[in-house]
Motif scaffolding. Structure first.
Motif, PDB file in Angstrom:
ATOM      1  N   THR A 169       0.796  -1.235   0.000  1.00 42.04           N
ATOM      2  CA  THR A 169       0.000   0.000   0.000  1.00 42.04           C
ATOM      3  C   THR A 169       0.829   1.286   0.000  1.00 42.04           C
ATOM      4  O   THR A 169       0.248   2.379  -0.061  1.00 42.04           O
ATOM      5  CB  THR A 169      -0.929   0.050   1.230  1.00 42.04           C
ATOM      6  N   ILE A 170       2.149   1.191   0.062  1.00 43.21           N
ATOM      7  CA  ILE A 170       2.963   2.398   0.241  1.00 43.21           C
ATOM      8  C   ILE A 170       2.697   3.454  -0.829  1.00 43.21           C
ATOM      9  O   ILE A 170       2.547   4.645  -0.522  1.00 43.21           O
ATOM     10  CB  ILE A 170       4.472   2.062   0.320  1.00 43.21           C
ATOM     11  N   ILE A 171       2.604   3.060  -2.076  1.00 44.35           N
ATOM     12  CA  ILE A 171       2.393   4.042  -3.149  1.00 44.35           C
ATOM     13  C   ILE A 171       0.975   4.602  -3.107  1.00 44.35           C
ATOM     14  O   ILE A 171       0.775   5.819  -3.226  1.00 44.35           O
ATOM     15  CB  ILE A 171       2.695   3.421  -4.529  1.00 44.35           C
ATOM     16  N   SER A 172      -0.022   3.730  -2.931  1.00 41.24           N
ATOM     17  CA  SER A 172      -1.410   4.215  -2.868  1.00 41.24           C
ATOM     18  C   SER A 172      -1.636   5.085  -1.634  1.00 41.24           C
ATOM     19  O   SER A 172      -2.366   6.083  -1.696  1.00 41.24           O
ATOM     20  CB  SER A 172      -2.389   3.039  -2.883  1.00 41.24           C
ATOM     21  N   ASP A 173      -0.997   4.728  -0.519  1.00 41.02           N
ATOM     22  CA  ASP A 173      -1.129   5.551   0.695  1.00 41.02           C
ATOM     23  C   ASP A 173      -0.482   6.912   0.491  1.00 41.02           C
ATOM     24  O   ASP A 173      -1.022   7.949   0.922  1.00 41.02           O
ATOM     25  CB  ASP A 173      -0.477   4.843   1.889  1.00 41.02           C
ATOM     26  N   TYR A 174       0.696   6.923  -0.150  1.00 37.55           N
ATOM     27  CA  TYR A 174       1.373   8.196  -0.444  1.00 37.55           C
ATOM     28  C   TYR A 174       0.511   9.063  -1.360  1.00 37.55           C
ATOM     29  O   TYR A 174       0.345  10.273  -1.129  1.00 37.55           O
ATOM     30  CB  TYR A 174       2.739   7.908  -1.074  1.00 37.55           C
ATOM     31  N   LYS A 175      -0.073   8.469  -2.401  1.00 39.11           N
ATOM     32  CA  LYS A 175      -0.918   9.229  -3.326  1.00 39.11           C
ATOM     33  C   LYS A 175      -2.162   9.760  -2.621  1.00 39.11           C
ATOM     34  O   LYS A 175      -2.630  10.865  -2.910  1.00 39.11           O
ATOM     35  CB  LYS A 175      -1.297   8.348  -4.520  1.00 39.11           C
ATOM     36  N   ASN A 176      -2.684   8.972  -1.699  1.00 37.02           N
ATOM     37  CA  ASN A 176      -3.843   9.391  -0.921  1.00 37.02           C
ATOM     38  C   ASN A 176      -3.497  10.605  -0.057  1.00 37.02           C
ATOM     39  O   ASN A 176      -4.250  11.584   0.011  1.00 37.02           O
ATOM     40  CB  ASN A 176      -4.318   8.230  -0.050  1.00 37.02           C
ATOM     41  N   GLN A 177      -2.343  10.548   0.602  1.00 44.27           N
ATOM     42  CA  GLN A 177      -1.882  11.677   1.420  1.00 44.27           C
ATOM     43  C   GLN A 177      -1.694  12.920   0.557  1.00 44.27           C
ATOM     44  O   GLN A 177      -2.061  14.033   0.964  1.00 44.27           O
ATOM     45  CB  GLN A 177      -0.566  11.318   2.111  1.00 44.27           C
ATOM     46  N   ARG A 178      -1.133  12.718  -0.614  1.00 49.01           N
ATOM     47  CA  ARG A 178      -0.880  13.856  -1.494  1.00 49.01           C
ATOM     48  C   ARG A 178      -2.185  14.484  -1.974  1.00 49.01           C
ATOM     49  O   ARG A 178      -2.297  15.714  -2.048  1.00 49.01           O
ATOM     50  CB  ARG A 178      -0.040  13.409  -2.689  1.00 49.01           C
ATOM     51  N   GLU A 179      -3.177  13.648  -2.258  1.00 47.25           N
ATOM     52  CA  GLU A 179      -4.488  14.160  -2.680  1.00 47.25           C
ATOM     53  C   GLU A 179      -5.118  15.014  -1.576  1.00 47.25           C
ATOM     54  O   GLU A 179      -5.647  16.101  -1.839  1.00 47.25           O
ATOM     55  CB  GLU A 179      -5.415  12.994  -3.028  1.00 47.25           C
ATOM     56  N   ILE A 180      -5.035  14.523  -0.340  1.00 47.07           N
ATOM     57  CA  ILE A 180      -5.597  15.265   0.789  1.00 47.07           C
ATOM     58  C   ILE A 180      -4.800  16.549   1.029  1.00 47.07           C
ATOM     59  O   ILE A 180      -5.377  17.614   1.304  1.00 47.07           O
ATOM     60  CB  ILE A 180      -5.612  14.385   2.057  1.00 47.07           C
ATOM     61  N   ALA A 181      -3.481  16.455   0.932  1.00 48.85           N
ATOM     62  CA  ALA A 181      -2.618  17.626   1.127  1.00 48.85           C
ATOM     63  C   ALA A 181      -2.979  18.724   0.134  1.00 48.85           C
ATOM     64  O   ALA A 181      -3.092  19.909   0.500  1.00 48.85           O
ATOM     65  CB  ALA A 181      -1.147  17.225   0.968  1.00 48.85           C
ATOM     66  N   GLU A 182      -3.168  18.355  -1.117  1.00 46.56           N
ATOM     67  CA  GLU A 182      -3.500  19.328  -2.148  1.00 46.56           C
ATOM     68  C   GLU A 182      -4.890  19.912  -1.925  1.00 46.56           C
ATOM     69  O   GLU A 182      -5.111  21.115  -2.126  1.00 46.56           O
ATOM     70  CB  GLU A 182      -3.401  18.680  -3.533  1.00 46.56           C
ATOM     71  N   GLU A 183      -5.831  19.068  -1.484  1.00 50.20           N
ATOM     72  CA  GLU A 183      -7.186  19.543  -1.198  1.00 50.20           C
ATOM     73  C   GLU A 183      -7.175  20.585  -0.079  1.00 50.20           C
ATOM     74  O   GLU A 183      -7.806  21.649  -0.191  1.00 50.20           O
ATOM     75  CB  GLU A 183      -8.076  18.359  -0.808  1.00 50.20           C
ATOM     76  N   ILE A 184      -6.433  20.306   0.998  1.00 54.46           N
ATOM     77  CA  ILE A 184      -6.385  21.227   2.133  1.00 54.46           C
ATOM     78  C   ILE A 184      -5.689  22.533   1.752  1.00 54.46           C
ATOM     79  O   ILE A 184      -6.198  23.631   2.032  1.00 54.46           O
ATOM     80  CB  ILE A 184      -5.676  20.563   3.335  1.00 54.46           C
TER      81      ILE A 184
END
Length: 257
Positions: free
Chosen positions: A223-238
């Motif tokens: 899950t490391i890549i999908s988790d990183y992409k998920n964090q990045r999506e949230i970071a950009e949203e915030i």
């Protein structure tokens, strides 16, 4: 002021993007290094490294230490990258809070924490007013970031600035699991414990395939890549929510007392 705020938010987001790109590149580099090593004879490695003083001896020493570990080089690399991805995410949240309080300090009065400024900072001539401001803002931001879990952090940011993020529940759930994984890697060597299982159950997250005492290596490897992409999506949203809401933040701040 609004323009300066927007520029500062975009700079923080760019710094985050550059940082996680570097982590991703480092992770790939180390993975490919392992692949290359597995396809080269040891004698060839020795021949190449012997051109540099003590290089082969240092290389062998590190390899021997890694082989004694029950994780191996690839897994160590994955664990390090996983923790760094999440640390970078938290650092961005801190930067956004710090920037927002710096430009709009009245919002600090809406947060739940109290000012705790050591009196020596007022009476020590070595401290200037900007040092004290930095201390107050940093303390406020840290108290938000140091919440019990990452979902609490996001909720506190929303309350502190009267802002609302449009983040899907399933995405936040993945973020929550990522935060627990990071904590487990940091504090319990990746071994599943009762605290980890209890926190998942409290969020109604399925734990039937998780066994106390087992490690989460295989989970984060997948899950490391999908988790990183998920964090990045949230970071950009915030970050972009703060950017797009800059005028409202300014106007609301001007009405606060």
């Amino acid at each position: 002021m609004i323009k300066g705020f927007e520029i500062a938010i975009l700079k923080a987001l760019r710094a985050y993007s550059d940082k996680v790109l570097g982590i991703h590149s480092f992770q790939l580099y180390n993975h490919y290094l392992t692949v290359i090593k597995s396809n080269i004879n040891e004698s060839d490695i020795e021949k190449i490294l012997n051109n540099t003083e003590s290089a082969y001896e240092n290389y062998k020493s590190v390899v021997d230490e890694i082989e004694k570990s029950d994780k191996g080089y690839d897994m160590m690399n994955i664990e390090s990258a996983y923790k760094l991805y999440f640390q970078s995410f938290e650092e961005l949240l801190f930067d956004i809070i710090y920037i927002s309080f710096s430009f709009y300090p009245k919002y600090m009065g809406l947060s739940e924490t109290k000012n705790e400024i050591p009196l020596n900072k007022f009476f020590d001539d070595s401290y200037e007013i900007n040092d004290i401001r930095d201390f107050i803002i940093s303390q406020k931001a840290k108290k938000i970031i140091q919440s019990n879990n990452v979902l609490d952090i996001i909720s506190k940011i929303e309350r502190s600035f009267s802002i609302k993020f449009e983040i899907k529940k399933e995405i936040l759930e993945i973020l929550f699991i990522s935060s627990l994984n990071r904590n487990l890697l940091t504090h319990n060597n990746g071994k599943i414990n009762e605290i980890y299982l209890d926190q998942l159950k409290r969020k109604n997250i399925d734990t039937k395939n998780l066994i106390k005492g087992n490690d989460i290596n295989k989970i984060i490897e997948q899950t490391i890549i999908s988790d990183y992409k998920n964090q990045r999506e949230i970071a950009e949203e915030i970050a972009m929510e703060f950017f797009n809401d800059s005028t409202r933040l300014f106007n609301h701040h001007s009405k606060l007392t």
